[in-house]
Scaffold this motif. Structure first.
Motif, PDB file in Angstrom:
ATOM      1  N   VAL A  24     -10.524   0.989   3.912  1.00  0.00           N
ATOM      2  CA  VAL A  24      -9.470   0.965   3.287  1.00  0.00           C
ATOM      3  C   VAL A  24      -9.286   2.593   3.155  1.00  0.00           C
ATOM      4  N   SER A  25      -8.109   2.973   3.509  1.00  0.00           N
ATOM      5  CA  SER A  25      -7.820   4.758   3.581  1.00  0.00           C
ATOM      6  C   SER A  25      -7.087   5.014   2.231  1.00  0.00           C
ATOM      7  N   TRP A  41      -3.793   3.082   0.956  1.00  0.00           N
ATOM      8  CA  TRP A  41      -2.914   2.824   2.322  1.00  0.00           C
ATOM      9  C   TRP A  41      -3.362   1.330   2.625  1.00  0.00           C
ATOM     10  N   LEU A  42      -2.598   0.383   2.015  1.00  0.00           N
ATOM     11  CA  LEU A  42      -3.087  -1.064   2.144  1.00  0.00           C
ATOM     12  C   LEU A  42      -2.533  -2.009   3.341  1.00  0.00           C
ATOM     13  N   ARG A  43      -1.066  -1.271   3.689  1.00  0.00           N
ATOM     14  CA  ARG A  43      -0.168  -2.236   4.755  1.00  0.00           C
ATOM     15  C   ARG A  43       0.645  -0.998   5.413  1.00  0.00           C
ATOM     16  N   TYR A  44       1.296  -1.808   6.366  1.00  0.00           N
ATOM     17  CA  TYR A  44       2.481  -0.790   6.972  1.00  0.00           C
ATOM     18  C   TYR A  44       3.468  -0.339   5.926  1.00  0.00           C
ATOM     19  N   PHE A  45       3.930   1.066   6.115  1.00  0.00           N
ATOM     20  CA  PHE A  45       5.071   1.488   5.333  1.00  0.00           C
ATOM     21  C   PHE A  45       5.822   2.404   6.260  1.00  0.00           C
ATOM     22  N   ILE A  70      -0.035  -0.641  -8.325  1.00  0.00           N
ATOM     23  CA  ILE A  70      -0.733  -1.775  -8.373  1.00  0.00           C
ATOM     24  C   ILE A  70      -2.107  -2.052  -9.049  1.00  0.00           C
ATOM     25  N   GLU A  71      -2.434  -3.177  -9.312  1.00  0.00           N
ATOM     26  CA  GLU A  71      -3.781  -3.396  -9.989  1.00  0.00           C
ATOM     27  C   GLU A  71      -4.846  -3.640  -8.876  1.00  0.00           C
ATOM     28  N   MET A  72      -5.848  -2.877  -8.746  1.00  0.00           N
ATOM     29  CA  MET A  72      -7.011  -3.271  -7.932  1.00  0.00           C
ATOM     30  C   MET A  72      -8.239  -3.653  -8.856  1.00  0.00           C
ATOM     31  N   LYS A  84      -2.320   3.833  -7.033  1.00  0.00           N
ATOM     32  CA  LYS A  84      -0.736   4.183  -6.419  1.00  0.00           C
ATOM     33  C   LYS A  84      -0.791   3.732  -4.856  1.00  0.00           C
ATOM     34  N   GLU A  85      -0.068   2.498  -4.425  1.00  0.00           N
ATOM     35  CA  GLU A  85       0.131   2.120  -3.262  1.00  0.00           C
ATOM     36  C   GLU A  85       1.043   2.909  -2.472  1.00  0.00           C
ATOM     37  N   ILE A  86       0.963   3.378  -1.354  1.00  0.00           N
ATOM     38  CA  ILE A  86       1.942   4.073  -0.553  1.00  0.00           C
ATOM     39  C   ILE A  86       3.020   2.964  -0.163  1.00  0.00           C
ATOM     40  N   LYS A  87       4.360   3.311  -0.189  1.00  0.00           N
ATOM     41  CA  LYS A  87       5.242   2.584   0.145  1.00  0.00           C
ATOM     42  C   LYS A  87       6.176   3.219   1.239  1.00  0.00           C
TER      43      LYS A  87
END
Length: 93
Positions: A24-25, A41-45, A70-72, A84-87
């Motif tokens: 995971v980045s 960075w979890l998914r495409y944005f 998000i909650e991890m 904080k997830e990148i959007k």
């Protein structure tokens, strides 16, 4: 209902410092107060191709990043924490 649709999105402008992680980045951005902020960075944005193609050239560049909290789960801490997830990301001129 989709959970993502209800999560508020925030923005921040800062300077790209580093990218960390293997499976995971995490992107590290220095904010206006000089503090490092970490984004997962979890998914495409929108703008992710900038990070994939030319990350080394982004070091030191000013960017605007949009993100959602998000909650991890942390196996090490055996607890949940906010991240904080990148959007989206875009270069500032």
């Amino acid at each position: 209902p989709r959970q993502d649709a209800t999560k508020p999105v925030s923005e921040m402008v800062g300077t790209v410092r580093a990218i960390r992680g293997s499976d995971v980045s995490f992107l590290v951005i220095k904010d206006a107060q000089g503090r490092d902020q970490t984004f997962v960075w979890l998914r495409y944005f929108n703008g992710s191709d900038l990070l994939i193609d030319d990350f080394d050239e982004l070091i030191g560049q000013k960017v605007k990043i949009t993100y959602a909290l998000i909650e991890m789960y942390s196996p090490k801490a055996k607890d949940y924490y906010n991240q904080k997830e990148i959007k989206g990301i875009q270069l500032m001129e």
